[in-house]
Each structure stands twice: as C-alpha cells, then as structure tokens.
Design a protein around this motif. Structure first.
Motif, PDB file in Angstrom:
ATOM      1  N   GLN A 102       0.822  -1.209   0.000  1.00  0.00           N
ATOM      2  CA  GLN A 102       0.000   0.000   0.000  1.00  0.00           C
ATOM      3  C   GLN A 102       0.858   1.261   0.000  1.00  0.00           C
ATOM      4  OE1 GLN A 102      -2.511  -0.992   3.453  1.00  0.00           O
ATOM      5  NE2 GLN A 102      -4.284  -0.901   2.095  1.00  0.00           N
ATOM      6  N   ALA A 103       1.934   1.257   0.794  1.00  0.00           N
ATOM      7  CA  ALA A 103       2.833   2.423   0.825  1.00  0.00           C
ATOM      8  C   ALA A 103       3.445   2.658  -0.556  1.00  0.00           C
ATOM      9  CB  ALA A 103       3.924   2.215   1.870  1.00  0.00           C
ATOM     10  N   TRP A 104       3.878   1.579  -1.196  1.00  0.00           N
ATOM     11  CA  TRP A 104       4.445   1.693  -2.534  1.00  0.00           C
ATOM     12  C   TRP A 104       3.411   2.220  -3.527  1.00  0.00           C
ATOM     13  CZ3 TRP A 104       2.936  -1.367  -6.824  1.00  0.00           C
ATOM     14  CH2 TRP A 104       3.719  -1.194  -7.963  1.00  0.00           C
ATOM     15  N   ARG A 105       2.185   1.728  -3.404  1.00  0.00           N
ATOM     16  CA  ARG A 105       1.124   2.146  -4.331  1.00  0.00           C
ATOM     17  C   ARG A 105       0.747   3.608  -4.106  1.00  0.00           C
ATOM     18  NH1 ARG A 105      -0.782  -1.121  -8.675  1.00  0.00           N
ATOM     19  NH2 ARG A 105      -2.818  -0.342  -9.313  1.00  0.00           N
ATOM     20  N   LEU A 106       0.696   4.047  -2.841  1.00  0.00           N
ATOM     21  CA  LEU A 106       0.402   5.451  -2.561  1.00  0.00           C
ATOM     22  C   LEU A 106       1.493   6.356  -3.118  1.00  0.00           C
ATOM     23  CD1 LEU A 106      -0.928   5.208   1.114  1.00  0.00           C
ATOM     24  CD2 LEU A 106      -2.243   5.940  -0.887  1.00  0.00           C
ATOM     25  N   ALA A 119       0.672   7.796   7.116  1.00  0.00           N
ATOM     26  CA  ALA A 119      -0.786   7.619   7.034  1.00  0.00           C
ATOM     27  C   ALA A 119      -1.188   6.184   7.350  1.00  0.00           C
ATOM     28  CB  ALA A 119      -1.267   8.010   5.637  1.00  0.00           C
ATOM     29  N   LEU A 120      -0.448   5.231   6.819  1.00  0.00           N
ATOM     30  CA  LEU A 120      -0.761   3.823   7.054  1.00  0.00           C
ATOM     31  C   LEU A 120      -0.512   3.435   8.509  1.00  0.00           C
ATOM     32  CD1 LEU A 120       0.760   2.363   3.785  1.00  0.00           C
ATOM     33  CD2 LEU A 120      -1.665   2.412   4.381  1.00  0.00           C
ATOM     34  N   LEU A 121       0.519   3.996   9.118  1.00  0.00           N
ATOM     35  CA  LEU A 121       0.786   3.702  10.525  1.00  0.00           C
ATOM     36  C   LEU A 121      -0.301   4.280  11.421  1.00  0.00           C
ATOM     37  CD1 LEU A 121       4.662   4.179  10.798  1.00  0.00           C
ATOM     38  CD2 LEU A 121       3.369   2.063  11.089  1.00  0.00           C
ATOM     39  N   CYS A 122      -0.783   5.482  11.092  1.00  0.00           N
ATOM     40  CA  CYS A 122      -1.906   6.066  11.845  1.00  0.00           C
ATOM     41  C   CYS A 122      -3.109   5.133  11.822  1.00  0.00           C
ATOM     42  CB  CYS A 122      -2.294   7.420  11.244  1.00  0.00           C
ATOM     43  SG  CYS A 122      -1.202   8.778  11.667  1.00  0.00           S
ATOM     44  N   LYS A 123      -3.420   4.659  10.645  1.00  0.00           N
ATOM     45  CA  LYS A 123      -4.557   3.756  10.493  1.00  0.00           C
ATOM     46  C   LYS A 123      -4.329   2.450  11.251  1.00  0.00           C
ATOM     47  CE  LYS A 123      -7.288   1.498   6.887  1.00  0.00           C
ATOM     48  NZ  LYS A 123      -6.977   0.138   7.365  1.00  0.00           N
ATOM     49  N   PHE A 124      -3.108   1.938  11.201  1.00  0.00           N
ATOM     50  CA  PHE A 124      -2.781   0.690  11.893  1.00  0.00           C
ATOM     51  C   PHE A 124      -2.913   0.839  13.405  1.00  0.00           C
ATOM     52  CE2 PHE A 124       0.498  -1.986  13.948  1.00  0.00           C
ATOM     53  CZ  PHE A 124       0.000  -3.234  13.611  1.00  0.00           C
ATOM     54  N   ILE A 125      -2.444   1.951  13.949  1.00  0.00           N
ATOM     55  CA  ILE A 125      -2.539   2.189  15.394  1.00  0.00           C
ATOM     56  C   ILE A 125      -3.999   2.198  15.839  1.00  0.00           C
ATOM     57  CG2 ILE A 125      -2.159   3.909  17.204  1.00  0.00           C
ATOM     58  CD1 ILE A 125       0.406   4.717  15.689  1.00  0.00           C
TER      59      ILE A 125
END
Length: 339
Positions: A102-106, A119-125
């Motif tokens: 997802q990070a690569w795609r973003l 952004a992905l880490l925020c969502k994961f937390i």
C-alpha cells in the motif's frame, strides 16, 4: 509475482481443497447437498453487502489519513490502494504484506513515501486499538456462553486476545516512551547478536530507529487531528462490525435463524482472536477450524456447519483476494510528486 507470494497462494489453494474435502467427510453427501439446496440466496447477498460495506469503511478510513498528510489524494486512489491491501493481507502470513504494498502504491499516486508510511501507521494504530477494545467487549458479554459449551475455548481465545493486546501495549509504549522502546530494542538486538541469531546488527539498529521514528510521528499526527482520530475510530468500528456481520447472514442463509446477531458477531470476533496467531497466509486452517467449532453450536448437523465454513470463507476471504487481484491488474495513472 515473487516466489514467496506464489508459495502463499499454493498454501491457500491446498487449504481450500482440504476444506472442500473435509466438507464431504463430516457428513453424508446427501445431507450436504440437501443443506446446499436449502440455502437462501437473499441472505447470501446480505453477506456480500456486508463485505461491500467493509471495503467502503476500510477505504474511507485510509482516505481520512491519506488526505490529512497529502491534500492531493483522490478517493478513487484510496479505494484502489485499500483493495490491493486486502489482497496482500490475505496471501501473506499475519497480514504482513498489505502495508508495504500500500505504501508503494500510494507513492505511485504521487504521495511522498514518508507521508504514505505515516498515514498507514496512523490507520494501523487506530485499527489495532479498536480491535482490542472490540474484542474485550465481546469477551465481557459472551465469553462465559462459549466457554461453557466449547472445550478448550478459554485458552485459545485468551491467547489470541493477549496477542492482539500485546501489540497495542507495544504501540502505546513506542508512542509515549520512544527512548525507552529504542533502548529495549537495542538490548534485544545485542542479545540476539550474542546468541548469534543476528547477522546484521547495524542494519537492524537502523531499521529499529526508522520504525520507532515513524510510529512517534504518526502518533503526533493523530494527537493533533482530533476529528480525524474520531472519524478513524468510527470507521474502524463500522468496518469490523460489517465484517463480523457477514457470518450472521451466512447463518441465516443456512437456516440458523434463532441465534441472535450479537452472539454470531461475538463468535466471529472470537474466530479472529483464535486465528490471529496462526502463522499461515490468511490464518489457513486455524480460521476454518475455529469457525467450525464455534459455529457448530448454531447448526443441527456437521454438514451444515461445514457448508457454513465454506460459504463464510468464500465471502470473507477468497472474494477479497479476487476483488483485490482485479484492482492490482488495473493500470494505474502515475502522478508527479509535489515534494
């Protein structure tokens, strides 16, 4: 596709074949085909609708955080990235492959890689925290119900809950005490080196520093964005509820209509807890086995339960793989980075 992902897909195919084979071992073929003929398609559409809502809330949650760090993020890109994450979460152990892809795609959408990771880490937390609270609520209300009816249930569910809770505790420690977390991580690396289990200590140290810095940065972002944090919590609760409710519609489709929706949702949450520590793609084997045991309380015959396992897995697991594969195959328009 990498060899590792091909191996994971083979594991999934073998598991699916085993499930179908077991379907005809737990009961007579006549009973199984009889249950299949009695399936109500309307309720299966309800299960599919739950998965659509699950994908919608997942995409909206991702879009909230992505839009916060990168104002140029488009909703269509968030949907595509979210669905691709579904694919790689399903085909990798512990859903470990979703976030890197997802990070690569973003980043290909134009978002700087650092902001994409944040952004992905925020969502994961938020996801891990909400999942732990959700699991705790189901334990408080339905733990005794299942523990008194299923042998060995207590140990498996409590271990699964502790695994998820430990992840949240670790995240909290990293966010609030980054220096202590880094010192603990360094001590662990030194211990691994002494045991000759760590061949590249410098590389691991640098990676540890990057990960801790990323988590603390994401946590500061969440603290400064109260409304976004609230929106993430609401979207995650709705997302989990939609996912767990899919199994309720599977039960309705097979004629189990006396059990309450809340009890089925709790059972689905317990299945997720039990299968969370299974180190295979999609928790293969653990998910099917725990579903068969817990949902066996709702059906009069083993054949009906086995058919429920198959339908549930098709809707909540193999369908996301198929849908995610479609999004992965679609051509993506690359955008220039703004910074």
């Amino acid at each position: 596709m990498k060899r590792k992902n091909i191996f994971n897909l083979l594991v999934l195919l073998v598991t699916a074949a085993v499930v179908v084979g077991c379907l005809f071992l737990v009961d007579t073929p006549a009973a199984i085909f009889g249950a299949l003929r009695r399936v109500h398609p309307v309720f299966l559409w309800g299960a599919l609708g739950c998965m659509l809502f699950y994908w919608l809330f997942e995409s909206l949650a991702l879009h909230l955080t992505a839009k916060r760090v990168y104002p140029g993020q488009r909703l269509s890109d968030s949907v595509s990235v979210s669905m691709i994450g579904q694919l790689f979460n399903c085909i990798t152990p512990f859903a470990s492959g979703g976030q890197p892809v997802q990070a690569w795609r973003l980043a290909r959408c134009g978002m700087p890689l650092g902001e994409a990771s944040s952004a992905l880490l925020c969502k994961f937390i938020v996801y891990q925290t909400v999942l732990s609270v959700y699991s705790l609520i189901t334990l408080l209300f339905r733990f005794s119900y299942f523990a008194s009816r299923v042998s060995g249930f207590s140990v498996l569910v409590l271990v699964g809950f502790c695994v998820n809770f430990a992840v949240v505790v670790g995240l909290v420690c990293i966010c609030f005490f980054p220096r202590a977390a880094k010192a603990l991580g360094m001590a662990l690396i030194r211990l691994l080196c002494k045991a000759r289990l760590c061949k590249r200590p410098q590389e691991m140290t640098e990676k540890l520093s990057r990960e801790i810095e990323g988590f603390t940065k994401s946590f500061r972002l969440l603290r400064r964005s109260g409304w976004i944090l609230l929106g993430l919590v609401v979207m995650t609760v709705l997302q989990l509820t939609a996912f767990f409710a899919a199994s309720y519609f599977v039960c309705l489709a097979l004629g189990a209509r006396e059990v309450s929706a809340f009890t089925v949702i709790c059972a689905s949450a317990f299945v997720l807890m039990v299968s969370s520590f299974v180190p295979l793609p999609g928790a293969s084997g653990g998910a099917e086995g725990s579903f068969f045991v817990l949902f066996g309380l709702f059906f009069p015959s083993a054949g009906s339960v086995a058919l429920a396992v198959l339908l549930w897995r098709l809707v909540t697991f193999y369908l996301p793989i198929a849908a995610g594969s479609l999004f992965w195959a679609l051509p993506q328009r690359r955008q220039p980075k703004l910074c």
